[in-house]
Design an enzyme around this catalytic site. Structure first.
Site, mmCIF file in Angstrom:
data_model
loop_
_atom_site.group_PDB
_atom_site.id
_atom_site.type_symbol
_atom_site.label_atom_id
_atom_site.label_comp_id
_atom_site.label_asym_id
_atom_site.label_seq_id
_atom_site.Cartn_x
_atom_site.Cartn_y
_atom_site.Cartn_z
ATOM 1 N N HIS A 56 0.838 -1.216 0.000
ATOM 2 C CA HIS A 56 0.000 0.000 0.000
ATOM 3 C C HIS A 56 0.872 1.265 0.000
ATOM 4 O O HIS A 56 1.012 1.900 -1.027
ATOM 5 C CB HIS A 56 -1.011 0.056 1.155
ATOM 6 C CG HIS A 56 -1.949 -1.103 1.181
ATOM 7 N ND1 HIS A 56 -2.825 -1.369 0.152
ATOM 8 C CD2 HIS A 56 -2.150 -2.095 2.099
ATOM 9 C CE1 HIS A 56 -3.531 -2.450 0.453
ATOM 10 N NE2 HIS A 56 -3.131 -2.919 1.606
ATOM 11 N N ASP A 86 -5.060 -7.885 -3.807
ATOM 12 C CA ASP A 86 -5.337 -7.747 -2.379
ATOM 13 C C ASP A 86 -6.682 -8.345 -1.941
ATOM 14 O O ASP A 86 -6.771 -9.540 -1.684
ATOM 15 C CB ASP A 86 -5.208 -6.258 -2.012
ATOM 16 C CG ASP A 86 -5.301 -5.989 -0.518
ATOM 17 O OD1 ASP A 86 -5.421 -6.938 0.257
ATOM 18 O OD2 ASP A 86 -5.243 -4.816 -0.107
#
Ligand code: ZN
Length: 442
Positions: free
Chosen positions: A266, A317
């Protein structure tokens, strides 16, 4: 030796080549020859644009069961997490393995030939231990082998429920109690062909500082990649600064985690100082823009990271979407929304993120079509309603026109596993996904 002739192929440069003859021996390319106008009779023709296999660097495979089931509820990352925890508590090794097998197959038909599974669902509901403490991890290993995708099992250390709080509820399944117990369990993990092992720190909120040092040392000794969630949500950054006086990446760096085999996942709210720190360390950053937008995380500093020399890669993800092309173009499109400018990251840069750099982050010698590399490649049709008419010599056609639905052929280590967009061993993939997911919610 097997021969493949690609009508168009991207070999890593700014333009796409035509008439590329690929020669494969065992699981590797032995030669790659562009400008071969007439394919030799023995060669299998690949119609469309051939690309290296993509790497899905960050996955929590079971989150796939949340698709279309959380998107219309008002809330935040934190309220979404409660729904995700509810799902986590329903999974046992059998159901987890069957779901993983279907989702890994979905990734393969989308053009991913490797996945990094950030695996923290270790123990039975409520805590305790399975007879084999690695039963859930083993289910992933078997699922990946059955689907035909390369797996880097990033065994994740998760010890605390938050800064200074014990694990509660579903988190009891994640925790080994101590970093020593994590290392002991992980040292018993069984590998097989097509599988690599790696380590992960769930986050600075889930791994106390002293334990970070232990996990880093363990990964270092084993030569494993090391991944960690970093600065996905503003709240975790604020809590980290309040408790530890430094933002998350700085804390990880203080404990030796930030090095060339490290991937920050991220990095949405990294400070300029942290971006520089990642770059100087030669570390990477995995952006997951379709998840980050789904969860309302924010937009990461992709251009700054790239300019600081950080190798970018991508992950689907939470699997709100499993589409490497969408993930790659979202990096650039989000940067456009953020900056009001266009073409901040080139199509080549984005495709390298989806392929070679992702493979490196997972420890695989794949992700580019060149002699000596693992022969993972993907052919995208250029005659679908989405791709028809796009420039076949332009890398932008792959990044900005193609979708996962346009993937026609997928080859892993020289073996064709997808043809006509269908997984050859799992032609009934959609019904498998439907069966496994509806069973979990019934
Ligand atoms: Zn994650």
């Amino acid at each position: 030796v097997s021969l493949w002739w690609a009508e168009h192929a991207w070999l890593g440069g700014p333009a796409v080549q035509s008439g590329v003859l690929l020669s494969v021996k065992g699981e590797r390319f032995v030669s790659v020859t562009p400008s071969v106008a007439d394919p030799p009779p023995a060669a299998t023709r690949l119609r469309g644009m051939t690309l290296p296999g993509m790497a899905n660097v960050h996955s929590h495979v079971f989150h796939r069961a949340l698709r279309g089931r959380t998107q219309d509820r008002r809330g935040s990352f934190w309220s979404w997490r409660e729904i995700m925890y509810g799902l986590a508590n329903r999974l046992e090794p059998d159901s987890f393995g069957r779901l993983a097998r279907a989702v890994f197959a979905e990734m393969l038909v989308a053009g991913f030939t490797a996945v990094g599974e950030f695996h923290y669902l270790h123990h039975p509901p409520g805590g305790g231990r399975y007879a084999d403490p690695n039963e859930m991890g083993s289910a992933l290993v078997e699922a990946a082998a059955a689907a035909g995708i390369r797996l880097t099992l990033l065994d994740t250390c998760y010890l605390s429920g938050g800064f200074d709080s014990v694990p509660l509820g579903a988190q009891l399944r994640f925790s080994d109690g101590t970093a020593d117990a994590w290392a002991e369990r992980v040292s018993a993990l069984q590998c097989r062909d097509g599988v690599r092992l790696g380590a992960a720190l769930h986050s600075v909120r889930a791994v106390p500082a002293a334990a970070i040092t232990q996990v880093v040392a363990w990964a270092e000794t084993s030569g494993w990649p090391l991944h960690a969630h970093v600065s996905e949500q503003r709240r975790e950054v604020e809590e980290c600064v309040a408790r530890l006086g430094r933002p998350p990446l700085a804390v990880l760096a203080d404990h030796g985690a930030v090095h060339p085999r490290f991937t920050a996942v991220h990095g949405t709210h990294l400070t300029a100082g942290e971006v520089g720190l990642l770059g100087r360390a030669g570390a990477g950053c995995c952006l997951c823009p379709t998840t980050e937008r789904d969860l309302g995380d924010g937009i990461g500093p992709a251009r700054d990271l790239h300019e600081a020399g950080v190798a970018l890669c991508i992950g689907t993800d939470s699997h709100a979407v499993i589409d490497g092309f969408e993930e790659a173009r979202a990096i650039e499109l989000d940067a456009r929304l953020q900056s009001g400018e266009r073409n901040l990251l080139s199509s080549c840069t984005l495709l390298h993120a989806a392929t070679r750099q992702g493979m490196a982050a997972l420890g695989w010698d794949a992700g580019s079509i060149e002699a000596g590399r693992l022969a993972d490649f993907v052919t995208v049709r250029l005659d679908t309603p989405r791709t028809a008419g796009a420039d076949p010599s332009s890398v932008a056609t792959a990044v900005f026109a193609a979708t996962a639905a346009d993937v026609d052929v997928v080859v892993v280590g020289g073996v064709q596993l997808v043809g006509g967009g269908v997984h050859l061993q799992a032609p009934d993939l959609s019904s498998k996904l439907e069966t496994e997911i509806s069973r979990l919610w019934s």
